[in-house]
Design a protein around this motif. Structure first.
Motif, short mmCIF file in Angstrom:
data_model
loop_
_atom_site.label_atom_id
_atom_site.label_comp_id
_atom_site.label_asym_id
_atom_site.label_seq_id
_atom_site.Cartn_x
_atom_site.Cartn_y
_atom_site.Cartn_z
N ASN A 92 -3.71 3.37 12.66
CA ASN A 92 -2.24 2.70 13.09
C ASN A 92 -1.75 4.10 13.75
O ASN A 92 -1.64 5.09 13.03
CB ASN A 92 -1.41 2.28 12.06
N ASP A 120 -7.42 4.62 4.39
CA ASP A 120 -6.44 3.52 4.62
C ASP A 120 -7.30 2.56 5.38
O ASP A 120 -7.54 2.45 6.63
CB ASP A 120 -5.14 4.04 5.34
N MET A 145 0.74 -1.20 0.17
CA MET A 145 0.16 0.10 -0.04
C MET A 145 1.00 1.28 0.17
O MET A 145 0.49 2.47 -0.56
CB MET A 145 -0.89 0.08 1.13
N TYR A 175 -6.22 -2.53 7.83
CA TYR A 175 -6.49 -3.39 9.06
C TYR A 175 -8.07 -3.81 8.83
O TYR A 175 -8.48 -4.14 9.88
CB TYR A 175 -6.01 -2.80 10.47
N SER A 196 -0.18 -7.21 3.15
CA SER A 196 0.80 -7.55 4.30
C SER A 196 0.42 -8.04 5.44
O SER A 196 0.94 -8.27 6.31
CB SER A 196 1.51 -6.11 4.29
N ARG A 236 5.46 -7.43 -0.95
CA ARG A 236 5.17 -6.05 -1.17
C ARG A 236 4.14 -5.90 -2.25
O ARG A 236 4.37 -5.45 -3.44
CB ARG A 236 6.38 -5.22 -1.59
N THR A 270 -4.18 -3.75 1.65
CA THR A 270 -2.51 -4.44 1.62
C THR A 270 -2.86 -5.99 1.70
O THR A 270 -3.86 -6.41 2.36
CB THR A 270 -1.95 -3.96 2.59
N1 PMP Z 1 -1.20 1.77 5.82
C1 PMP Z 1 -1.14 1.44 7.10
C2 PMP Z 1 -2.06 1.95 8.16
C3 PMP Z 1 0.02 0.57 7.53
O1 PMP Z 1 0.03 0.38 9.00
C4 PMP Z 1 0.93 -0.07 6.68
C5 PMP Z 1 2.18 -0.99 7.09
N2 PMP Z 1 2.52 -0.75 8.39
C6 PMP Z 1 0.66 0.32 5.55
C7 PMP Z 1 -0.17 1.20 5.14
C8 PMP Z 1 1.71 -0.08 4.27
O2 PMP Z 1 1.33 -1.48 3.98
P1 PMP Z 1 2.50 -2.23 2.92
O3 PMP Z 1 3.06 -3.22 3.46
O4 PMP Z 1 1.09 -2.65 2.00
O5 PMP Z 1 3.11 -1.37 2.09
#
Ligand code: PMP
Length: 351
Positions: free
Chosen positions: A161, A186, A89, A189, A214, A223, A212
């Motif tokens: 976050n 965003d 992301m 989560y 991830s 990634r 994401t």
């Molecule tokens: N947005 C938030 C709120 C995140 O916490 C993170 C990663 N810690 C990301 C985006 C980025 O995620 P990605 O691993 O997909 O780049």
């Protein structure tokens, strides 16, 4: 020669969580509990691994620039929305900023939050305006709308976050209706929250929802991220992006991961159970969370001290000191495997 470097990179930059380094392959108490980066502790879905192995055999060829394998899988999973993909992301955020922001434009960010929005906006020469959340970390929608007058992009992270709380769809809709620019929501989560923001996409043409692979999909190392975008934006996003930015192995793995609903459900169940257990078993206040991590108030200790002490016990967590606008007595702890969570409870309570 450093005089040649852009002033926005002379200081600051992304703050990475503490790494396990070389101490990763121990047994028993020598094992490292990795609770600093909100990753899914279970490995990737076997379906994703198999798809990646098959795709790597064709690594001599450039990938499909439309990332069709992933976009088709996303449409099969979510319905007929318009999608774009990126290198995490993070990559989506960077390309979105490149697509929309001219030097001098304003980007408004609801803080404290993930730091990369501000860094990516600054890289385009944007003026970044931070709008603090209320004391309970809820979003002050009126303040956000007031600050957003004339802004190109407003950024809102939900669940947020590092605070963990989600913003209601009603509040998100209020922001969408009150601004002239694009709202970047965003949703890194969101799979842990049970909240569905997608119906808003049908009503508003200024909404971009970032996602994401991830986190719940356990593919952080590949990634790969994506976004739901309004149809008008997609061709410009493609034009602004780095050519062939999403590699074929990651795209294939992500497409396959979407279909493994059991793999996803297992971790969501673990997260839901442990959000409750952390709140019950820890001696320190745990903020209510809709994500796969919790923010913990470790006062009177300082964030960095607690992170160091826990690292000595082979528990890695994230200090929240670097998050703009947050006092320095919070840590962020991911929900990991049961043994990791149990060790965190034991060691944090023993401080
Ligand atoms: N947005 C938030 C709120 C995140 O916490 C993170 C990663 N810690 C990301 C985006 C980025 O995620 P990605 O691993 O997909 O780049």
């Amino acid at each position: 020669m450093e005089r040649l470097v852009r002033s926005c990179y002379k200081q600051g930059g992304y703050v990475f969580a503490k790494k396990a380094g070389s101490r990763t392959h121990g047994a028993g108490d020598e094992r490292i509990a990795r609770l600093a980066s909100n990753e899914n502790p279970e490995g990737p879905s076997p379906a994703a691994v198999k798809a990646a192995q098959e795709a790597v055999l064709f690594a001599n060829r450039y990938p499909d620039e439309r990332v069709d394998v992933l976009v088709s899988a996303l449409k099969a999973h979510y319905g007929d929305y318009t999608f774009v993909a990126g290198v995490g992301m993070d990559g989506v955020i960077e390309t979105l900023m490149r697509t929309l922001v001219d030097p001098g434009d304003t980007v408004v960010i609801s803080t404290p939050t993930f730091s990369f929005y501000g860094l990516a906006a600054q890289a385009q020469g944007a003026k970044v305006v931070a709008v603090p959340r209320r004391a309970d970390f809820s979003v002050d929608t009126d303040a956000l709308i007031r600050a957003a007058k004339g802004a190109k992009i407003v950024v809102l992270c939900t669940p947020n976050n590092p605070t963990g709380n989600a913003t209601s769809t009603g509040d998100v809709e209020r922001v969408l209706g009150g601004i002239d620019g694009v709202l970047f929501l965003d949703n890194a989560y969101v799979e842990f929250s049970g909240i569905d923001y997608l119906p808003l996409l049908k009503k508003y043409e200024n909404l971009v929802i970032g996602r994401t692979f991830s986190k719940v999909y356990s593919l952080a190392g590949l990634r790969i991220g994506y976004a739901f975008v309004p149809a008008w934006l997609q061709p410009y996003y493609t034009r602004a992006g780095t050519p062939f930015t999403v590699n074929a192995v990651s795209a294939a793995a992500a497409a396959a991961a979407l279909s493994d609903r059991e793999h996803v459900a297992r971790y969501v169940t673990q997260v839901t159970a442990w959000r409750g257990r952390f709140a019950q078993e820890l001696k320190y206040p745990v903020l209510p969370s809709d994500a796969n991590f919790v923010m913990i108030d470790v006062a009177p200790h300082k964030s960095d001290d607690v992170v160091e002490k826990l690292a000595e016990k082979n528990v890695l967590v994230r200090s929240c000191r670097s998050f703009t606008g947050l006092a320095d007595h919070y840590i962020r702890v991911s929900i990991g495997d049961t043994w990791e969570n149990e060790r965190l409870v034991r060691e944090l309570n023993a401080l």
